[in-house]
Scaffold this motif. Sequence first.
Motif, PDB file in Angstrom:
ATOM      1  N   GLN A 150     -13.827  -5.873 -41.764  1.00  0.00           N
ATOM      2  CA  GLN A 150     -15.043  -6.565 -42.160  1.00  0.00           C
ATOM      3  C   GLN A 150     -16.086  -5.394 -42.168  1.00  0.00           C
ATOM      4  O   GLN A 150     -17.310  -5.931 -42.369  1.00  0.00           O
ATOM      5  CB  GLN A 150     -15.358  -7.573 -40.885  1.00  0.00           C
ATOM      6  CG  GLN A 150     -14.323  -8.798 -41.219  1.00  0.00           C
ATOM      7  CD  GLN A 150     -14.521  -9.599 -42.501  1.00  0.00           C
ATOM      8  OE1 GLN A 150     -15.671  -9.759 -42.726  1.00  0.00           O
ATOM      9  NE2 GLN A 150     -13.536 -10.211 -42.869  1.00  0.00           N
ATOM     10  N   LEU A 151     -15.838  -4.217 -41.956  1.00  0.00           N
ATOM     11  CA  LEU A 151     -16.857  -3.248 -42.170  1.00  0.00           C
ATOM     12  C   LEU A 151     -17.017  -2.854 -43.759  1.00  0.00           C
ATOM     13  O   LEU A 151     -16.025  -2.601 -44.438  1.00  0.00           O
ATOM     14  CB  LEU A 151     -16.419  -2.134 -41.198  1.00  0.00           C
ATOM     15  CG  LEU A 151     -16.597  -2.476 -39.775  1.00  0.00           C
ATOM     16  CD1 LEU A 151     -16.218  -1.193 -39.178  1.00  0.00           C
ATOM     17  CD2 LEU A 151     -17.915  -2.832 -39.410  1.00  0.00           C
ATOM     18  N   LEU A 176     -18.912  -2.385 -29.383  1.00  0.00           N
ATOM     19  CA  LEU A 176     -17.652  -3.556 -29.340  1.00  0.00           C
ATOM     20  C   LEU A 176     -17.569  -4.219 -30.780  1.00  0.00           C
ATOM     21  O   LEU A 176     -16.504  -4.435 -31.126  1.00  0.00           O
ATOM     22  CB  LEU A 176     -17.936  -4.154 -28.165  1.00  0.00           C
ATOM     23  CG  LEU A 176     -16.865  -5.430 -28.023  1.00  0.00           C
ATOM     24  CD1 LEU A 176     -15.782  -4.666 -27.485  1.00  0.00           C
ATOM     25  CD2 LEU A 176     -17.643  -6.277 -26.747  1.00  0.00           C
ATOM     26  N   GLU A 177     -18.688  -4.672 -31.063  1.00  0.00           N
ATOM     27  CA  GLU A 177     -18.954  -5.442 -32.611  1.00  0.00           C
ATOM     28  C   GLU A 177     -18.128  -4.788 -33.512  1.00  0.00           C
ATOM     29  O   GLU A 177     -17.503  -5.200 -34.357  1.00  0.00           O
ATOM     30  CB  GLU A 177     -20.251  -5.830 -32.869  1.00  0.00           C
ATOM     31  CG  GLU A 177     -20.954  -6.938 -32.002  1.00  0.00           C
ATOM     32  CD  GLU A 177     -22.131  -7.592 -32.688  1.00  0.00           C
ATOM     33  OE1 GLU A 177     -22.416  -7.454 -33.913  1.00  0.00           O
ATOM     34  OE2 GLU A 177     -22.880  -7.910 -31.893  1.00  0.00           O
ATOM     35  N   HIS A 184     -22.290  -2.806 -26.608  1.00  0.00           N
ATOM     36  CA  HIS A 184     -22.119  -4.336 -27.387  1.00  0.00           C
ATOM     37  C   HIS A 184     -22.016  -3.742 -28.940  1.00  0.00           C
ATOM     38  O   HIS A 184     -21.384  -4.382 -29.769  1.00  0.00           O
ATOM     39  CB  HIS A 184     -23.184  -5.290 -26.856  1.00  0.00           C
ATOM     40  CG  HIS A 184     -22.949  -6.400 -27.598  1.00  0.00           C
ATOM     41  ND1 HIS A 184     -21.840  -7.320 -27.249  1.00  0.00           N
ATOM     42  CD2 HIS A 184     -23.513  -7.091 -28.624  1.00  0.00           C
ATOM     43  CE1 HIS A 184     -21.985  -8.379 -27.879  1.00  0.00           C
ATOM     44  NE2 HIS A 184     -22.771  -8.242 -28.883  1.00  0.00           N
ATOM     45  N   SER A 235     -14.563  -4.409 -33.095  1.00  0.00           N
ATOM     46  CA  SER A 235     -13.830  -5.778 -33.668  1.00  0.00           C
ATOM     47  C   SER A 235     -13.883  -6.135 -34.824  1.00  0.00           C
ATOM     48  O   SER A 235     -12.965  -6.655 -35.718  1.00  0.00           O
ATOM     49  CB  SER A 235     -14.727  -6.913 -32.952  1.00  0.00           C
ATOM     50  OG  SER A 235     -14.257  -8.181 -33.219  1.00  0.00           O
ATOM     51  N   ALA A 236     -14.894  -5.689 -35.778  1.00  0.00           N
ATOM     52  CA  ALA A 236     -15.033  -5.929 -37.227  1.00  0.00           C
ATOM     53  C   ALA A 236     -14.045  -5.124 -37.783  1.00  0.00           C
ATOM     54  O   ALA A 236     -13.747  -5.356 -38.979  1.00  0.00           O
ATOM     55  CB  ALA A 236     -16.515  -5.510 -37.819  1.00  0.00           C
ATOM     56  N   TYR A 237     -13.943  -4.122 -37.405  1.00  0.00           N
ATOM     57  CA  TYR A 237     -13.200  -2.783 -37.914  1.00  0.00           C
ATOM     58  C   TYR A 237     -11.740  -3.387 -38.045  1.00  0.00           C
ATOM     59  O   TYR A 237     -11.029  -3.245 -38.933  1.00  0.00           O
ATOM     60  CB  TYR A 237     -13.135  -1.474 -37.124  1.00  0.00           C
ATOM     61  CG  TYR A 237     -12.078  -0.552 -37.435  1.00  0.00           C
ATOM     62  CD1 TYR A 237     -12.126   0.251 -38.617  1.00  0.00           C
ATOM     63  CD2 TYR A 237     -11.257  -0.306 -36.394  1.00  0.00           C
ATOM     64  CE1 TYR A 237     -11.253   1.247 -38.868  1.00  0.00           C
ATOM     65  CE2 TYR A 237     -10.241   0.808 -36.861  1.00  0.00           C
ATOM     66  CZ  TYR A 237     -10.477   1.418 -37.887  1.00  0.00           C
ATOM     67  OH  TYR A 237      -9.353   2.563 -38.245  1.00  0.00           O
ATOM     68  N   LEU A 238     -11.237  -4.001 -37.019  1.00  0.00           N
ATOM     69  CA  LEU A 238      -9.784  -4.573 -37.164  1.00  0.00           C
ATOM     70  C   LEU A 238      -9.693  -5.660 -37.851  1.00  0.00           C
ATOM     71  O   LEU A 238      -8.619  -5.881 -38.525  1.00  0.00           O
ATOM     72  CB  LEU A 238      -9.687  -5.397 -35.361  1.00  0.00           C
ATOM     73  CG  LEU A 238      -9.398  -4.007 -34.144  1.00  0.00           C
ATOM     74  CD1 LEU A 238      -9.405  -4.797 -33.117  1.00  0.00           C
ATOM     75  CD2 LEU A 238      -8.160  -3.410 -34.483  1.00  0.00           C
TER      76      LEU A 238
END
Lengths: 202, 269
Positions: free
Chosen positions: B20-21, B10-11, B7, B14-17
Amino acid sequence: MDEQALILAARQGDLEAFNSLVLAYQDLVYNQAYRMIGEPDAAEDAAQDAFISAFRNLGSYRGGSFRAWLLRIVTNLCYDELRRRKRRPTLPLEPTDHDDEEIESPRWMADPGETPEGFAERSELSRALNGCLGGLSEEFRTVVVLVDLQGMDYTEAAQVIGAPLGTVKSRLARARLRLRECLQEVWELLPVAFRLGDESDE
Amino acid sequence: MNTPISHRDLESLSAYLDNQLSAGERARVEERLQHEPALRQTVEDLGRTRLALRAQLPLRAPRNFTLTPEMAGLRRTPATPMATRRSLPGAYPALRLTSALAAFFLVVIFAGQLILQSVSPGPAWVALMPAQPEAAQEAPQAVARDAQPAPVVAMSGGGSGAVEPAAPVPAPAQAIAKMAEPMTVTEGAMLVTPLGTMGLETLTPTGALQINQVVPSQAGEPDVAQTYQPAVGRGFSGWTLLWVIQLTLLALAVIAGAAALWMRRSARL
């Protein structure tokens, strides 16, 4: 007149100033309601109620993103409506085949007689997405609608749902995973751009 | 497709897309993506899902949601007079009670009248009421004037009402007049008392009645009934008083009842 001036005037009872804000945000609010509830008439009611509630509660607006404040109101109204519908269910979302058997696969959302091109393709994708969105829990749906459909960043989305940033990240990731699984079966029917897309460099 | 991915990964993907990292997190994710096909497959799937969602055109509001003053609560709609509703409960019970009491007394009086008419048919009791004050006044005068030995008068009012022709016993005229006076007042008061009680008293042979009967007989007038007759058209009519009372009660019951009904209907609007 800028947004803050309109808000200030509206707080002092200037209905015209508030209606200017309504005109600026009504598409956003209606979109949120429609994506949350999935039904145009109920979405209209929720949007109208949201603006009425916003005007009457302008005193509780403490600055910050006005659109996030508005979206929080309409989202809460959508939660109420969805809970009401759960208590009094009407029609199932799943269709039935010729033998009145329920079709479990999301493939029903794709019309096999329609070529996956142009507007028809987009329409088909839209139907598929709406069906999959309806299958998400309210919390997941809210976040994915805010970020991916309304284009909000994580911070604003966190303001809308009143939760920490980490919650937004977590819910969004899981919502996207479930949507991907839901769309898996109709994936080959979608436009090429969506089948082969890879925009990790964005 | 089931991807064995945690998980937390996965987070991060998703944040990479969504970009937001932080720079360090982004570098670590990109390094793993180069060596882990499962992560690469997952990020591709999530990216396509994200693209599909963002490809949706925003909907236009089907109508304007601008507020009217009524919707905003700035102007009260005329159909809800809340102040009128609140003022009703005070007057409504009083009117209802008035109407009910008036109707009750009307029925009682009317029933009493019917009973009296059935017990004592004829105009005697009606004529008696107006006649009594005059008769009672005449009686002591007659007795006092003559100052003769009077028959024993049954002032107690009890008994059959028959005049007992007792042996003449000398009696001072003043004493008889004194005894007659209270009876006169009592009989006069009866005229304004409800018929139910008045009729019984009146029909019961009282002292005044007996005096009225005795005195003419003493004077040699043959028929007691003749004494009553002239009183009917001469004095205040008991019938008139009863009719006035009954009509007043009837009007009160109707008006108060109608007002209460109107108030209740108004409160429901």
